[in-house]
Scaffold this motif. Structure first.
Motif, PDB file in Angstrom:
ATOM      1  N   THR A  72      -7.151   4.998   3.373  1.00 51.44           N
ATOM      2  CA  THR A  72      -6.485   4.139   4.376  1.00 51.44           C
ATOM      3  C   THR A  72      -6.859   4.582   5.791  1.00 51.44           C
TER       4      THR A  72
ATOM      5  N   THR B 266       0.512   2.249   2.379  1.00 50.82           N
ATOM      6  CA  THR B 266      -0.180   2.768   1.192  1.00 50.82           C
ATOM      7  C   THR B 266       0.836   3.265   0.165  1.00 50.82           C
TER       8      THR B 266
ATOM      9  N   GLY C 243      -3.339  -0.210   5.107  1.00 50.17           N
ATOM     10  CA  GLY C 243      -2.423   0.304   4.095  1.00 50.17           C
ATOM     11  C   GLY C 243      -2.221  -0.683   2.954  1.00 50.17           C
TER      12      GLY C 243
ATOM     13  N   THR D 241      -5.266  -0.749   0.609  1.00 49.72           N
ATOM     14  CA  THR D 241      -5.287   0.383  -0.319  1.00 49.72           C
ATOM     15  C   THR D 241      -4.220   0.214  -1.389  1.00 49.72           C
TER      16      THR D 241
ATOM     17  N   ASP E 249       2.403   3.078   7.647  1.00 51.92           N
ATOM     18  CA  ASP E 249       1.508   3.161   6.491  1.00 51.92           C
ATOM     19  C   ASP E 249       2.139   2.544   5.245  1.00 51.92           C
TER      20      ASP E 249
END
Ligand SMILES: Nc1ncnc2c1ncn2[C@@H]1O[C@H](COP(=O)(O)OP(=O)(O)OP(=O)(O)O)[C@@H](O)[C@H]1O
Ligand SMILES: [Mg+2]
Lengths: 265, 310
Positions: free
Chosen positions: B75, B35, B90, B93, B33
């Motif tokens: 996400t 994000t 990710g 976002t 991820d």
């Protein structure tokens, strides 16, 4: 218990890779029936299992489990009805989680997940009792990560996880195929035992004709997306693998059954 | 121990909140991820803005938690419902958050001078330093942080043992299996991402209050720092159980900050730190690759070799 009506499944429809995996399948399974399924590679056996489990949604037709139409229900929504063991011993368990955690997941099958402890002492006692029946000494290894178990042990655990919550239907897709003969036999014995114990309605795919004849009380042969043989118990128990081959040839109008994977011994 | 090292411990404990978030996605969900860079700055930006407007710093940090959670959920929805590749979801976002964070702050940098913050609150508690023979090992502030992070660790450990937590872990471990037992892996993925980024944003909120400003660029490279903490922690302190792994992540974060402090002490420039960070991750990933492969693959080996007693 299970009623499959006119189910059709085509992969890559309308492309050059179009493949009719199931054509107009009809199947009626009564409670307590234990069906063994054989058929050559690509016959559609796994596709049929996936249609029942919800892993695949049929193009047409319907699937009814215990009177409930589940045709369009996704896999996780059907999980409360269907227990499953896969061919790959890795597939049925979470390797980085402990035996008791895996069992806790199985215990919660189809239930709403809450924020209560997944494993508590009451469950632990139950798990221990269940594991004892496997005769693998796993009851003393609740906190061992499943990834450390042998393939046979993992498959035994998968079988337990798939059955001890007594699902309406148990699906076994060549669940002994990846094991050596000794371990395979062990899983076969266990399968017999738990199916009997819980009177589970079971569908088992196998590549072993002997097994298909010896186990269960009804035998299906799939070929090219269709059920070409449906043999009831009375007839099945008198048959030998050779008879099965002959029956296949008759059903196919002379085409011989050439499948190296089948064990004729 | 000099001042820089005290600061490093304090920072390490604050950034550990973020590292725990990264651990949840990278290790538990097995989801890369990205994000994080955005949600870290989001936490800092939102908390700073709210505090300046007079919001209680506790409430402001709680709002950062919520906002980070929303970012992670976004996400998760992009990935599970929108079928967008996880890395890309990710990144999307993260990029979107950059603009949003600027909107929240109104400018690139928001100082928190003379504001009441969580940091001033902790300092005002007046917890004495932990000193032995006149040498300070732990500042009072670090002690408070330590208690806080251990509490958070206990909550995460507990959560990962609940029925829902088991589902989230199994989603990262074997999603096919957990679906066959009735868990919706879309939902577990979204919950995991939400929780992770909520923690990351809280970390950002804390760091902004600790350093006395929020900056729109404060999240840049955060994902790599988080990974560095997770990996260094695993290598040095092990990860055989959840209890051990979360502890290792916290210690990894502190070790990372100490290494950075020592590097600065040795005369390197602050601008070199991103390079150092990348090097730490590379070293931690490659040098113990052998040890790590034993740790990671052993389960499979044990199976394939058939050494079990089945
Ligand atoms: N996801 C898929 N996409 C395209 N074709 C598929 C897919 N799944 C199965 N098929 C095709 O559908 C046919 C039936 O496959 P299925 O897996 O059901 O066979 P099977 O009877 O289980 O065979 P095996 O004995 O090899 O396990 C095969 O021709 C296969 O190539
Ligand atoms: Mg198959």
């Amino acid at each position: 218990m299970l009623k499959i009506s006119r189910v059709r499944k085509v992969f890559n429809e309308g492309t050059v890779n179009e493949k009719i995996a199931l054509r107009e399948i009809n199947l009626n399974v009564t409670p307590g029936e234990f069906i063994t399924v054989i058929g050559s590679n690509g016959a559609g056996k796994s596709t049929l299992m996936n249609i029942i489990s919800g892993g695949l949604i049929p193009d047409t037709g319907s699937v009814i489990i215990d009177g409930k139409n589940v045709t369009k229900l996704g896999e996780h929504k059907r999980a409360s009805f269907v227990g499953r063991v896969f061919q790959d011993p890795m597939a049925g368990t979470a390797p980085n989680m402990t035996i008791e955690e895996n069992l806790a997941i199985a215990y919660a099958r189809g239930k709403r997940r809450t924020l209560s402890f997944g494993v508590n002492n009451r469950k632990r006692e139950l798990f221990r009792e269940q594991l004892r029946q496997l005769d693998q000494g796993l009851e003393n290894r609740l906190k061992t990560k499943v990834g450390f178990l042998s393939g046979g042990q993992r498959q035994a655990l998968s079988l337990l996880m798939a059955t001890f919550t007594e699902p309406k239907i148990l699906l076994l897709d060549e669940h002994t195929a990846a094991l050596d003969p000794k371990r395979a036999q062990l899983i076969v014995d266990l399968t017999q035992k738990v199916v009997e114990q819980y009177k589970l309605t079971t569908i088992m795919v196998t590549h072993n004709m002997e097994q298909a004849l010896n186990m269960g009380n009804r035998l299906l042969m799939l070929h090219d997306g269709g059920i070409i043989l449906d043999i009831p118990q009375e007839k099945k128990q008198t048959m030998k693998p050779q008879d099965l081959l002959r029956a296949f040839e008759q059903a196919r109008g002379g085409e011989s059954f050439s499948e190296d994977r089948y064990l004729l011994s | 121990m000099n001042l820089a090292l005290h600061g490093a411990i304090e920072q390490g404990l604050l950034f550990a909140i973020m590292a725990l978030g990264v651990y949840l996605t990278f290790r538990i969900l097995n989801f890369p991820d990205l994000t994080v860079d955005g949600s870290f700055a989001l936490g800092g930006a939102l908390a700073a803005r709210l505090i300046i407007e007079g919001t209680n710093p506790f409430l402001a940090t709680l709002m950062a938690f919520v906002a980070g959670g929303v970012a992670g959920i976004f996400t998760g929805v992009l990935h599970t419902k929108g079928k967008i590749n996880g890395l890309l979801a990710g990144i999307l976002t993260m990029i979107a958050l950059y603009s949003i964070n600027l909107r929240i702050m109104g400018k690139a940098n928001l100082p928190l001078l003379r504001e009441d913050t969580l940091y001033t609150f902790v300092k005002d508690l007046g917890v004495p330093n932990l000193a032995v023979g006149g040498v300070v090992f732990f500042t009072g502030v670090a002690l408070v942080f330590l208690i806080g992070i251990l509490l958070l660790k206990a909550i995460i450990d507990w959560f990962l043992q609940t029925d829902l937590g088991l589902d989230i872990r199994a989603t990262g471990d074997n999603s096919k299996m957990i679906r066959s037992f009735g868990a919706n892996t879309d939902t577990t993925t979204i919950i995991g991402l939400g929780l992770s980024n909520a923690l990351v944003a809280v970390s950002g909120a804390w760091v902004a209050q600790y350093q006395g400003f929020a900056d729109v660029g404060m999240g840049i490279g955060m994902i790599v720092i988080g990974l560095a903490s997770v990996i260094v922690g695993e290598v040095l302190f092990g990860s055989s159980s959840i209890f051990r792994a979360t502890l290792a992540v916290i210690l990894g974060s502190v070790v990372y900050r100490l290494v950075i402090a020592l590097a600065l002490d040795a005369g390197l420039n602050p601008s070199d730190m991103k390079l150092i960070t990348a090097l730490i991750v590379i070293i931690a990933l490659t040098v113990p690759a052998v040890a790590k492969s034993v740790w990671k693959r052993q389960p499979f080996r044990a199976t394939k070799g058939g050494r079990g007693d089945a």
